[in-house]
Design a protein around this motif. Structure first.
Motif, short mmCIF file in Angstrom:
data_model
loop_
_atom_site.label_atom_id
_atom_site.label_comp_id
_atom_site.label_asym_id
_atom_site.label_seq_id
_atom_site.Cartn_x
_atom_site.Cartn_y
_atom_site.Cartn_z
N SER A 54 0.77 -1.17 -0.10
CA SER A 54 0.07 0.00 -0.01
C SER A 54 0.78 1.25 0.03
N ARG A 55 0.37 2.25 -0.14
CA ARG A 55 0.97 3.65 -0.41
C ARG A 55 0.62 4.53 1.04
N PHE A 56 1.56 5.11 1.53
CA PHE A 56 1.38 6.07 2.91
C PHE A 56 2.04 7.23 2.78
N GLY A 57 1.47 8.23 3.25
CA GLY A 57 2.09 9.47 3.40
C GLY A 57 3.10 9.86 4.58
N ASP A 58 4.04 10.57 4.61
CA ASP A 58 4.97 10.64 5.77
C ASP A 58 5.37 12.14 5.53
N LEU A 59 5.30 12.84 6.95
CA LEU A 59 5.61 14.17 7.17
C LEU A 59 6.81 14.64 7.83
N ARG A 60 7.67 15.32 7.30
CA ARG A 60 8.99 15.79 8.18
C ARG A 60 9.10 17.27 8.09
N ILE A 61 9.67 17.63 9.18
CA ILE A 61 9.87 18.96 9.41
C ILE A 61 11.27 18.99 10.38
N VAL A 62 12.17 19.90 9.61
CA VAL A 62 13.56 20.06 10.46
C VAL A 62 13.44 21.56 10.77
N LEU A 63 13.74 21.89 12.23
CA LEU A 63 14.05 23.34 12.61
C LEU A 63 15.54 23.35 12.75
N GLN A 74 8.84 14.00 12.73
CA GLN A 74 8.43 13.05 11.63
C GLN A 74 7.16 12.28 12.27
N TYR A 75 6.24 12.23 11.15
CA TYR A 75 5.00 11.54 11.45
C TYR A 75 4.86 10.27 10.28
N THR A 76 4.80 9.23 10.72
CA THR A 76 4.73 8.26 9.70
C THR A 76 3.62 7.07 10.22
N PRO A 77 2.37 7.14 9.59
CA PRO A 77 1.07 6.45 9.71
C PRO A 77 1.10 5.25 8.75
N VAL A 78 1.40 4.05 9.38
CA VAL A 78 1.20 2.87 8.37
C VAL A 78 -0.21 1.98 8.97
N VAL A 79 -1.01 1.97 8.09
CA VAL A 79 -2.24 1.26 8.07
C VAL A 79 -2.74 0.28 7.05
N TYR A 80 -2.59 -0.95 7.20
CA TYR A 80 -3.15 -1.96 6.30
C TYR A 80 -4.52 -2.57 6.51
N GLU A 81 -5.40 -2.76 5.47
CA GLU A 81 -6.72 -3.10 5.74
C GLU A 81 -7.04 -4.34 4.61
N PRO A 102 -15.08 -15.76 6.27
CA PRO A 102 -14.70 -14.52 6.05
C PRO A 102 -14.19 -13.33 7.27
N ILE A 103 -13.41 -12.68 7.12
CA ILE A 103 -12.97 -12.13 7.92
C ILE A 103 -12.52 -10.57 7.37
N GLN A 104 -12.54 -9.53 8.14
CA GLN A 104 -12.06 -8.00 7.92
C GLN A 104 -10.93 -7.94 8.77
N SER A 105 -9.73 -7.53 8.39
CA SER A 105 -8.78 -7.22 9.13
C SER A 105 -7.87 -5.78 8.97
N SER A 106 -7.12 -5.27 9.89
CA SER A 106 -6.64 -3.97 9.84
C SER A 106 -5.42 -4.21 10.88
N PHE A 107 -4.49 -3.55 10.54
CA PHE A 107 -3.18 -3.35 11.20
C PHE A 107 -2.61 -2.12 11.20
#
Length: 245
Positions: A54-63, A74-81, A102-107
């Motif tokens: 899957s494809r995920f966004g990632d935010l990075r800030i440097v001061l 840095q914020y990295t959200p990884v979610v699979y469904e 049959p099941i629905q799953s998420s991580f």
């Protein structure tokens, strides 16, 4: 007289840098969860749950208040469904899910990284530094079926330490390397944990204020807390860009 050729790296004169990336990691891992004294089975992300790349966004800030000091966010959200049909009977959170159900799953694996970087070696064409981080981590897993809806969630701060480096091949192009991680000391066999985050990427600086990036990232995590287990690996290419001022 001929114009003087620039030799220092473009993109090093800034106080704030904001970047965004799209990361496309392939999932690999197992989870298990105990409940009511019933040990859970090790459930595979791919063969049991059917998770796909899957494809995920990632935010990075440097001061950057000064040349050798950087504060990083840095914020990295990884979610699979996924939706699939079990090809074997498994136990999760004390409940039995039979074969062909049959099941629905998420991580989910969501991480805020708050860090301080000190570049002990610095030149106009590159640097090497150390990185200290606090990571606010949230782990979640859920199985949903006609039998039941069971989930497990864990949150907490985790430390990390590592190294970072950058080298400019030419003034416009830089190669970056970063490795951070942590391992819980072997004090109690009921509590084991380690994680490592590798990031290798190149930056093409259009000018002092804008850059384009492509890289490869590998994030591995192992958690074994009493009878709950999570052993994951996410790795793949990412593409992104940065703006500075």
């Amino acid at each position: 007289a001929a114009p003087e050729l620039r030799t220092d790296g473009i993109g090093e004169k800034y106080h704030v840098q904001v970047g965004g990336t799209l990361w496309m990691p392939a999932p690999s891992g197992i989870i298990s969860s105990e409940q009511f004294g019933i040990i859970g089975d090790e459930i595979d992300f791919v063969s049991d749950l059917g998770f796909k790349r899957s494809r995920f966004g990632d935010l990075r800030i440097v001061l950057r208040p000064s040349q050798k000091h950087r504060f990083r966010i840095q914020y990295t959200p990884v979610v699979y469904e996924a939706e699939t049909t079990l090809n074997r009977t498994v136990i999760f959170n004390g409940l039995t899910y039979p074969v062909s159900l049959p099941i629905q799953s998420s991580f989910g694996w969501k991480v805020w990284r708050l860090g301080y970087e000190y570049d002990f070696f610095y030149t106009p064409r590159g640097f090497a530094g150390v990185l200290l981080e606090a990571r606010m981590t949230e782990f979640s897993a859920e199985l949903n079926s006609v039998i039941a809806r069971e989930s497990t969630v864990a949150r907490g701060p985790l430390p990390a330490i590592g190294g970072v480096g950058r080298f400019y091949i030419i003034p416009e192009v830089a190669i970056n390397f970063e490795l951070t991680g942590f391992k819980v000391p072997d004090i109690d066999p009921k509590y084991e944990a380690n994680y490592f985050d590798w990031d290798i990427h190149g930056t093409f600086n259009v000018n002092q204020y804008v850059g384009m990036q492509v890289g490869w990232r590998r994030m591995t995590t192992f958690l074994n807390i009493e009878n709950d287990l999570g052993d994951t690996k996410f790795q793949g290419l990412w593409f992104g860009g940065v703006v500075r001022y």
